[in-house]
Design an enzyme around this catalytic site. Structure first.
Site, PDB file in Angstrom:
ATOM      1  N   ASP A 110      -4.108  -3.739  -0.102  1.00 19.52           N
ATOM      2  CA  ASP A 110      -3.482  -2.281  -0.019  1.00 19.52           C
ATOM      3  C   ASP A 110      -1.789  -2.189  -0.451  1.00 19.52           C
ATOM      4  O   ASP A 110      -1.845  -0.936  -1.030  1.00 19.52           O
ATOM      5  CB  ASP A 110      -3.107  -1.414   1.281  1.00 19.52           C
ATOM      6  CG  ASP A 110      -3.099  -3.581   2.282  1.00 19.52           C
ATOM      7  OD1 ASP A 110      -2.535  -3.891   2.122  1.00 19.52           O
ATOM      8  OD2 ASP A 110      -3.509  -3.117   3.869  1.00 19.52           O
ATOM      9  N   ILE A 111      -1.347  -2.718   0.060  1.00 19.59           N
ATOM     10  CA  ILE A 111       1.187  -2.452  -0.574  1.00 19.59           C
ATOM     11  C   ILE A 111       0.844  -3.775  -0.703  1.00 19.59           C
ATOM     12  O   ILE A 111       1.007  -5.153   0.034  1.00 19.59           O
ATOM     13  CB  ILE A 111       1.105  -2.047   1.374  1.00 19.59           C
ATOM     14  CG1 ILE A 111       2.893  -2.058   0.870  1.00 19.59           C
ATOM     15  CG2 ILE A 111       0.339  -2.707   2.441  1.00 19.59           C
ATOM     16  CD1 ILE A 111       3.435  -1.026   2.380  1.00 19.59           C
ATOM     17  N   ASP A 113       4.458  -5.680  -0.244  1.00 15.70           N
ATOM     18  CA  ASP A 113       5.837  -5.313   0.796  1.00 15.70           C
ATOM     19  C   ASP A 113       6.849  -7.066  -0.245  1.00 15.70           C
ATOM     20  O   ASP A 113       7.336  -7.008  -0.855  1.00 15.70           O
ATOM     21  CB  ASP A 113       5.452  -5.018   2.129  1.00 15.70           C
ATOM     22  CG  ASP A 113       6.812  -5.185   2.633  1.00 15.70           C
ATOM     23  OD1 ASP A 113       7.739  -4.894   2.466  1.00 15.70           O
ATOM     24  OD2 ASP A 113       6.449  -4.968   4.552  1.00 15.70           O
ATOM     25  N   SER A 114       6.980  -7.867   0.754  1.00 12.91           N
ATOM     26  CA  SER A 114       7.828  -8.762   0.836  1.00 12.91           C
ATOM     27  C   SER A 114       6.716  -9.864  -0.814  1.00 12.91           C
ATOM     28  O   SER A 114       7.720 -10.211  -1.147  1.00 12.91           O
ATOM     29  CB  SER A 114       7.958  -9.705   1.554  1.00 12.91           C
ATOM     30  OG  SER A 114       6.163 -10.705   2.255  1.00 12.91           O
ATOM     31  N   GLY A 115       5.114  -9.363  -0.614  1.00 14.77           N
ATOM     32  CA  GLY A 115       5.296 -10.405  -1.326  1.00 14.77           C
ATOM     33  C   GLY A 115       4.635 -11.241  -1.524  1.00 14.77           C
ATOM     34  O   GLY A 115       3.596 -12.053  -2.142  1.00 14.77           O
ATOM     35  N   THR A 117       2.130 -11.963   0.879  1.00 16.02           N
ATOM     36  CA  THR A 117       0.182 -12.246   0.756  1.00 16.02           C
ATOM     37  C   THR A 117      -0.239 -11.995  -0.323  1.00 16.02           C
ATOM     38  O   THR A 117      -1.147 -12.822  -0.661  1.00 16.02           O
ATOM     39  CB  THR A 117      -0.198 -10.768   1.771  1.00 16.02           C
ATOM     40  OG1 THR A 117       0.303 -10.481   2.917  1.00 16.02           O
ATOM     41  CG2 THR A 117      -1.843 -10.722   1.745  1.00 16.02           C
ATOM     42  N   LYS A 141       6.562  -1.196  -1.775  1.00 11.90           N
ATOM     43  CA  LYS A 141       7.816  -0.400  -1.392  1.00 11.90           C
ATOM     44  C   LYS A 141       8.895  -1.630  -2.794  1.00 11.90           C
ATOM     45  O   LYS A 141       9.013  -2.526  -2.447  1.00 11.90           O
ATOM     46  CB  LYS A 141       8.471  -1.423  -0.067  1.00 11.90           C
ATOM     47  CG  LYS A 141       6.857  -0.634   0.747  1.00 11.90           C
ATOM     48  CD  LYS A 141       7.554  -1.439   2.144  1.00 11.90           C
ATOM     49  CE  LYS A 141       6.240  -1.081   3.048  1.00 11.90           C
ATOM     50  NZ  LYS A 141       6.596  -1.468   4.244  1.00 11.90           N
ATOM     51  N   ASP A 169      -2.769   0.062   9.072  1.00  8.71           N
ATOM     52  CA  ASP A 169      -2.705  -0.023  10.620  1.00  8.71           C
ATOM     53  C   ASP A 169      -1.417   0.129  11.460  1.00  8.71           C
ATOM     54  O   ASP A 169      -0.552  -0.413  10.808  1.00  8.71           O
ATOM     55  CB  ASP A 169      -3.880  -0.724  11.142  1.00  8.71           C
ATOM     56  CG  ASP A 169      -2.847  -2.819  10.992  1.00  8.71           C
ATOM     57  OD1 ASP A 169      -2.770  -2.728   9.622  1.00  8.71           O
ATOM     58  OD2 ASP A 169      -3.061  -2.980  12.053  1.00  8.71           O
TER      59      ASP A 169
END
Ligand code: 5GP
Ligand code: MG
Length: 194
Positions: A110-111, A113-115, A117, A141, A169
């Site tokens: 999905d996204i 972010d910090s990378g 995952t 981001k 979510d």
């Protein structure tokens, strides 16, 4: 508009990406993925990172006219009541008969972010010696995504805000919003993402 819509909408501060923009961009991403397929005679294993990417995945694959199989992996970097990444962990490994060894793999998340995952998921995939690996994310981001974690396909760059909707979510809710939105700040006491 369903009668329940105001119940969800009253929590929304602003919409960052509307429904039509998402639909248009998902179709474009699917076209790019199809055009860049390393070998159309071979299938791609599409690996869905649970839970946030299920809506993106469902829309994306219906615009992919290629041979494909579906796998899932559960990974999170947000735990408990956090809106800041806590370091990624895999909570559900592949439980499908699909082998990644020697396969073309497209990770769908999905996204970015910090990378944390995607770094972990990509490493987990690469350990199985796939033939090729690429990643598609709906959102990034850019101010936070680290240089060592890249996605080949990116839907939208967004500001550094905790977003919900289209699968994402807040404390387990709001995945069914058709757009990407930021909630009112008072809602974020209890945020959780996966
Ligand atoms: P990362 O490991 O890149 O920090 O974060 C990736 C995962 O955390 C995403 O797959 C997503 O599940 C969750 N996440 C990151 N940013 C957000 C956000 O703004 N909203 C929500 N709901 N989840 C997020
Ligand atoms: Mg996720």
């Amino acid at each position: 508009m369903p009668a329940s819509a105001p119940i969800l909408n009253k929590h929304i501060d602003r919409i960052l990406v509307d429904q039509k923009s998402i639909a248009d961009r998902v179709r474009e991403l699917a076209r790019e993925i199809t055009e860049n397929h390393p070998d159309p005679s071979e299938p791609v294993v599409i690996l869905c990172v649970l839970n946030g990417s299920i809506i993106f995945l469902a829309d994306l694959i219906r615009h992919l006219p290629i041979r494909m199989m579906l796998g899932v992996i559960g990974a999170s970097s947000y735990r408990g009541k956090e809106t800041v990444s806590q370091g990624a962990s895999i909570w559900h490994r592949l439980h499908t008969p699909i082998e990644l060894t020697g396969q073309h793999v497209l990770i769908v998340d999905d996204i970015l972010d910090s990378g944390n995952t995607l770094r972990l998921v990509r490493r987990t995939v690469e350990e199985q010696n796939p033939k090729s690996v690429a990643t598609a994310v709906l959102l990034r981001k850019p101010d936070k995504a680290p240089p060592d974690v890249q996605a080949e396909y990116i839907g939208f760059d967004i500001e550094d805000a905790f977003v919900v909707g289209y699968g994402l979510d807040y404390a387990g809710e709001f995945r069914n919003l058709p757009h990407i939105a930021v909630l009112k700040s008072e809602c974020y006491a209890d945020a959780d993402g996966d």
